[in-house]
Design an enzyme around this catalytic site. Structure first.
Site, PDB file in Angstrom:
ATOM      1  N   TYR A 140       0.668  -1.736  -0.081  1.00  0.00           N
ATOM      2  CA  TYR A 140      -0.133   0.088   0.058  1.00  0.00           C
ATOM      3  C   TYR A 140       1.179   1.141   0.161  1.00  0.00           C
ATOM      4  O   TYR A 140      -0.146   2.537   0.620  1.00  0.00           O
ATOM      5  CB  TYR A 140      -1.209   0.339   0.538  1.00  0.00           C
ATOM      6  CG  TYR A 140      -2.331  -0.876   1.015  1.00  0.00           C
ATOM      7  CD1 TYR A 140      -3.014  -0.155   0.715  1.00  0.00           C
ATOM      8  CD2 TYR A 140      -2.133  -1.619   0.327  1.00  0.00           C
ATOM      9  CE1 TYR A 140      -4.412  -1.190   0.220  1.00  0.00           C
ATOM     10  CE2 TYR A 140      -3.408  -2.708   0.714  1.00  0.00           C
ATOM     11  CZ  TYR A 140      -5.058  -2.115   0.005  1.00  0.00           C
ATOM     12  OH  TYR A 140      -6.053  -2.665  -0.293  1.00  0.00           O
ATOM     13  N   GLY A 257     -10.301  -5.938  -3.638  1.00  0.00           N
ATOM     14  CA  GLY A 257      -8.684  -6.710  -4.337  1.00  0.00           C
ATOM     15  C   GLY A 257      -7.477  -7.394  -3.100  1.00  0.00           C
ATOM     16  O   GLY A 257      -7.331  -8.323  -3.677  1.00  0.00           O
ATOM     17  N   ASP A 258      -8.183  -7.404  -1.874  1.00  0.00           N
ATOM     18  CA  ASP A 258      -7.965  -7.962  -1.001  1.00  0.00           C
ATOM     19  C   ASP A 258      -7.830  -9.438  -1.052  1.00  0.00           C
ATOM     20  O   ASP A 258      -7.272 -10.432  -0.499  1.00  0.00           O
ATOM     21  CB  ASP A 258      -7.613  -7.025   0.682  1.00  0.00           C
ATOM     22  CG  ASP A 258      -7.135  -5.676   0.651  1.00  0.00           C
ATOM     23  OD1 ASP A 258      -5.556  -6.080  -0.035  1.00  0.00           O
ATOM     24  OD2 ASP A 258      -7.693  -5.366   0.959  1.00  0.00           O
ATOM     25  N   SER A 259      -9.710  -9.184  -1.492  1.00  0.00           N
ATOM     26  CA  SER A 259     -10.020 -10.542  -1.077  1.00  0.00           C
ATOM     27  C   SER A 259      -9.761 -11.504  -2.380  1.00  0.00           C
ATOM     28  O   SER A 259      -9.653 -12.823  -2.219  1.00  0.00           O
ATOM     29  CB  SER A 259     -11.545  -9.920  -1.175  1.00  0.00           C
ATOM     30  OG  SER A 259     -12.246 -11.547  -1.086  1.00  0.00           O
ATOM     31  N   ALA A 262      -5.874 -12.493  -1.560  1.00  0.00           N
ATOM     32  CA  ALA A 262      -6.200 -13.520  -0.576  1.00  0.00           C
ATOM     33  C   ALA A 262      -6.497 -15.437  -1.057  1.00  0.00           C
ATOM     34  O   ALA A 262      -6.412 -16.451  -0.821  1.00  0.00           O
ATOM     35  CB  ALA A 262      -6.772 -13.653   0.279  1.00  0.00           C
TER      36      ALA A 262
END
Length: 465
Positions: A140, A257-259, A262
């Site tokens: 980030y 996007g994080d999901s 992951a």
């Protein structure tokens, strides 16, 4: 014992202030948000780690944290679910506050400009990265991936440890050996442009060119560019890229996007292929948005102490309605036989969906249709009618009822808006009283002239004879 998933990256404290708004401030043209509720959650790499841990994986989070109030709040939310191996963050812990009303952000306030500067990281960080079974780098732009010791440790990972790198335009280039890069369209455009590659436009063609460019630029095995509602495009050196389409999902996409990342690293950690990883990432991201996205993570943490968003069973119409109400949204419902779906049905459903935040279709059972239409109907069984309806992007759920009217079903569903076609104008609707008893309203929508299942069937019979 399976080696843990190690998430490396910058952690932020995200706070949503969620309320309702029905008036403007008297001294400025801005909404007054009332009945506000604070919903804090980890952001950045913290959210990615939390989502991975919610799927049952052992997770270690490598990050930098300041010893301040936001940093302590983040530790308290993360440490029950994973091991946090943190080194010193210089400056304040980044905090992002969104003020939201009616499912929309009204304002955003950012504070804390902390940076992870070069220096010792400690043995726990080194041991965590060295002992990883898989690594997700969630960059980030706050300096964790720029830290020399961290980059050195990532570069020394064995070839068999899959690394997924979720980049940031202000972040660092991936280390060698990364298996999958996961930028969104805008990030891919900026990353390619930073290397002097001016690739204009958006969409599949531009994404394919950028993906191939980034893959060559950093010698990557695969680049998966996430395309929002279109899914994700994987460029892996094959002649044609692979598109993993997304299921329809409406809502706040913050954290999707994080999901995705992951989900992808979870598959690669189990020995899966890049195509399987990208497909799983898209599926997880769609479920994440459908379940209420990052705001739902905060609610789950507050209510149950877990970040798991996917229920053990498939979400039904009542789950959809309740989730929408909890988020402060408007539940819209409509009903009918929907036998031989036609353009008139589609037009009605499109207009109905625009009236709120979810659309639930109440479908007459086969027996109910026979009582209304006669022994030759329905042409299509209820299970198939539901399947076709739920495949439409405007329909969030469908539910079958066996009564002569949908009133008993609506007593449970409690929609804010009940939609019927304008052909019911002047007709007493037996379910209207039920809808209004729960402070809902009945709305009539225009119909496409000359479209009906009965007319279609009679035309078909005429041609057959």
């Amino acid at each position: 014992m399976t080696a843990p998933l190690v998430v490396v990256g910058d952690v932020l404290l995200d706070i949503d202030i969620v309320g309702t708004s029905s008036r403007l401030c008297p001294d400025a043209p801005v909404p007054v948000v009332e009945q506000a509720e604070e919903r804090p959650r980890p952001g950045g790499a913290g959210l990615a780690a939390l989502l991975a841990a919610a799927e049952g994986r052992e997770v270690v989070l490598v990050t930098a944290l300041a010893d301040d109030e936001p940093g302590r709040r983040l530790r308290a939310m993360l440490e029950p679910h994973m091991e946090v191996a943190a080194f010193h963050l210089h400056g304040g812990t980044p905090c992002k506050l969104r003020i939201r009303s009616g499912g929309q952000s009204v304002a955003r306030l950012d504070a804390g400009e902390g940076q992870a500067l070069d220096g010792p990281v400690g043995p726990r960080v080194a041991d965590a990265i060295a002992g990883a079974g898989a690594v997700l780098v969630s960059d980030y732009g706050r300096g964790v991936t720029r830290h020399r010791a961290v980059r050195s440790l990532l570069g020394e990972l064995p070839a068999g440890v899959p690394v997924v790198w979720d980049p940031h335009p202000r972040g660092e280039p991936p280390v060698r050996g990364v298996r999958l890069l996961t930028p969104n369209e805008e990030e891919a455009a900026r990353l390619a442009a930073a290397d002097g590659a001016e690739i204009s436009g958006f969409g599949l063609s531009a994404a394919g060119r950028r993906g191939r460019r980034l893959g060559r630029m950093w010698d990557l095995e695969g680049v998966a560019i996430t395309l929002g509602a279109e899914g994700a495009l994987l460029c892996d050196g094959s002649e044609a890229p692979f598109l993993a389409p997304a299921e329809p999902a409406r809502g706040d996409s913050c954290g999707a996007g994080d999901s995705f990342a992951a989900g992808a690293v979870d598959v690669l950690a189990g020995g899966g292929s890049l195509t399987a990883a990208v497909s799983e990432g898209v599926r997880r991201a769609s479920e994440f948005v459908r379940a209420g996205a990052a705001g739902a993570v905060a609610a789950q943490l507050a209510e149950t102490g877990t970040a798991r968003l996917v229920p053990e069973r498939d979400e039904d119409a009542f789950d959809v309605a309740e989730r929408t109400r909890r988020a402060g949204g408007t539940v819209v419902a409509t009903g009918g036989c929907f036998d031989l779906l036609h353009a008139g049905h589609v037009s009605l459903l499109q207009h109905a969906r625009r009236l709120g935040d979810c659309l639930i279709v109440c479908v007459n059972s086969d027996a109910s249709v026979r009582r209304r239409k006669g022994p030759t109907r329905p042409v299509t069984h209820a299970a198939d009618r539901v399947r076709v309806l739920e495949a439409l992007s405007d329909v969030d759920a469908a539910v079958v009822f066996d009564d002569d009217t949908p009133a008993p079903l609506l007593e449970r569903l409690r929609p804010d808006v009940w939609v019927k076609g304008a052909d019911y104008a002047g007709t007493a609707l037996p379910e209207a009283e039920t809808v209004r008893a729960h402070n809902g309203e009945v709305v009539l929508l225009p119909l496409l002239e000359g479209r009906s299942t009965t007319r279609l069937l009679s035309t078909t019979k005429g041609h057959a004879s």
